[in-house]
Scaffold this motif. Sequence first.
Motif, PDB file in Angstrom:
ATOM      1  N   LEU A  21     103.677  17.393  24.361  1.00 17.50           N
ATOM      2  CA  LEU A  21     103.693  18.365  23.276  1.00 17.50           C
ATOM      3  C   LEU A  21     104.942  19.228  23.225  1.00 17.50           C
ATOM      4  N   ASP A  22     105.507  19.591  24.366  1.00 21.70           N
ATOM      5  CA  ASP A  22     106.702  20.416  24.349  1.00 21.70           C
ATOM      6  C   ASP A  22     107.841  19.706  23.630  1.00 21.70           C
TER       7      ASP A  22
ATOM      8  N   ALA B  20     107.101  19.655  19.902  1.00 24.43           N
ATOM      9  CA  ALA B  20     107.303  20.964  19.275  1.00 24.43           C
ATOM     10  C   ALA B  20     108.779  21.238  19.053  1.00 24.43           C
TER      11      ALA B  20
ATOM     12  N   ARG C 113     109.798  19.511  16.025  1.00 28.41           N
ATOM     13  CA  ARG C 113     108.889  19.710  14.901  1.00 28.41           C
ATOM     14  C   ARG C 113     108.330  18.380  14.406  1.00 28.41           C
TER      15      ARG C 113
ATOM     16  N   VAL D  23      98.753  17.212  15.343  1.00 30.08           N
ATOM     17  CA  VAL D  23      99.157  18.604  15.230  1.00 30.08           C
ATOM     18  C   VAL D  23     100.667  18.671  15.077  1.00 30.08           C
TER      19      VAL D  23
ATOM     20  N   VAL E 235     103.310  21.332  15.822  1.00 30.21           N
ATOM     21  CA  VAL E 235     103.431  22.594  16.552  1.00 30.21           C
ATOM     22  C   VAL E 235     104.617  23.382  16.010  1.00 30.21           C
TER      23      VAL E 235
ATOM     24  N   ASN F 260     100.758  26.601  14.009  1.00 32.77           N
ATOM     25  CA  ASN F 260     100.463  25.173  14.072  1.00 32.77           C
ATOM     26  C   ASN F 260      99.711  24.694  12.842  1.00 32.77           C
TER      27      ASN F 260
ATOM     28  N   VAL G  34      93.248  23.317  19.942  1.00 29.37           N
ATOM     29  CA  VAL G  34      94.509  23.424  19.219  1.00 29.37           C
ATOM     30  C   VAL G  34      94.618  24.873  18.745  1.00 29.37           C
TER      31      VAL G  34
ATOM     32  N   TYR H   2      98.980  29.087  17.707  1.00 30.37           N
ATOM     33  CA  TYR H   2     100.350  29.243  18.192  1.00 30.37           C
ATOM     34  C   TYR H   2     100.435  28.681  19.603  1.00 30.37           C
TER      35      TYR H   2
ATOM     36  N   ALA I 175     101.300  25.236  22.354  1.00 32.60           N
ATOM     37  CA  ALA I 175     100.850  23.858  22.513  1.00 32.60           C
ATOM     38  C   ALA I 175      99.356  23.786  22.787  1.00 32.60           C
TER      39      ALA I 175
END
Length: 331
Positions: free
Chosen positions: A36-37, A40, A43, A54, A56, A72, A255, A258, A260
């Motif tokens: 996820l990082d 994010a 984007r 999602v 993020v 998110n 989820v 804001y 992850a």
Amino acid sequence: MRHSDRRWTFGPAALRLAAALLCLITFAPAAVLAQLDAAAAGRMPQGLAEGVHVLVGDVDAPTPANRGEIGNIGFVVGEQGTVVINCGASYRHGRAVIETAERIGGKPVVLAIITQPLQEFVMGASAFTERGIPVLSHRASAELIEARCETCLRTLRTQLGEDEMAGTRVVVPTQRIDGDTVVTVGGRELQLIHPGWGSSPGDLIVRDTRSGIVFAGALAGFGRVPELRDGDMAGWLAALDRLEALAGQDRDLVVPGYGAPAGTHALAALRHYLRDIDTRVHALLAAGTPLLEAIKAADLPAYSHWARYPLQHERNVQRRYLALENELFED
């Protein structure tokens, strides 16, 4: 009027082939979280389960650098259509969200759900209504959007510029609910849960019944100082308990609005912050500390590494102090 037994069914839309699909990870949430990082930072939407994604956003305040794309956004893809959870921060952002959702899932967007009446979740709704896509929220959120979002829009135009906000207008949701509801949209069943007044009077939690994944909106933020402007302290803590129970039924994945996605264990830090600020401000007020002194004296270093800490925490102290002071006068 309560809607606990009400079910809404939206008609099927024309099927399309998927233009692109992210890797769908149904049984390995740890692997999902590890990605996820990176997602994010770029984007890019991240797949959480089959048909659940999602996008993020940034965890900071709206700036020209992040184009206001904070918070998110979720996509839940059914056999006939896609539901988008929160609409983005501008008309441009909303259009990009729709295009991304339809590209990723290969199905038309047939409904947008707003979890809280916040500008980063609301202002993109104009792109949805332009396409004839209905927008749904809790009734209390719709009322707040109608009452104050024109002011939010003026503020965003100042912060982000007229070009960035071009075409953006305030859209008040026309699909409104008052309590817990089950909807079937695009072939996917979703629970819409109103846990009471928590972060706002119209909080909605969205739970995809097929995967068990829960979208909390602004009820939960991980690594970011929450905003207490519309919050009810006791109600918020109770809402977190309900959120934890819902998410813990299946995949144990929340989820947040804001930060992850993470397991329900991540809710503990938010609980601690809410309780710590409440305890600290109670003590300062009881000691007769004036408001301006209390704002500085209520520093909570344990959370100083969270996004938006310096300014948002001071605002939270001020709001909590005034709320408690008002309660004393009422008694």
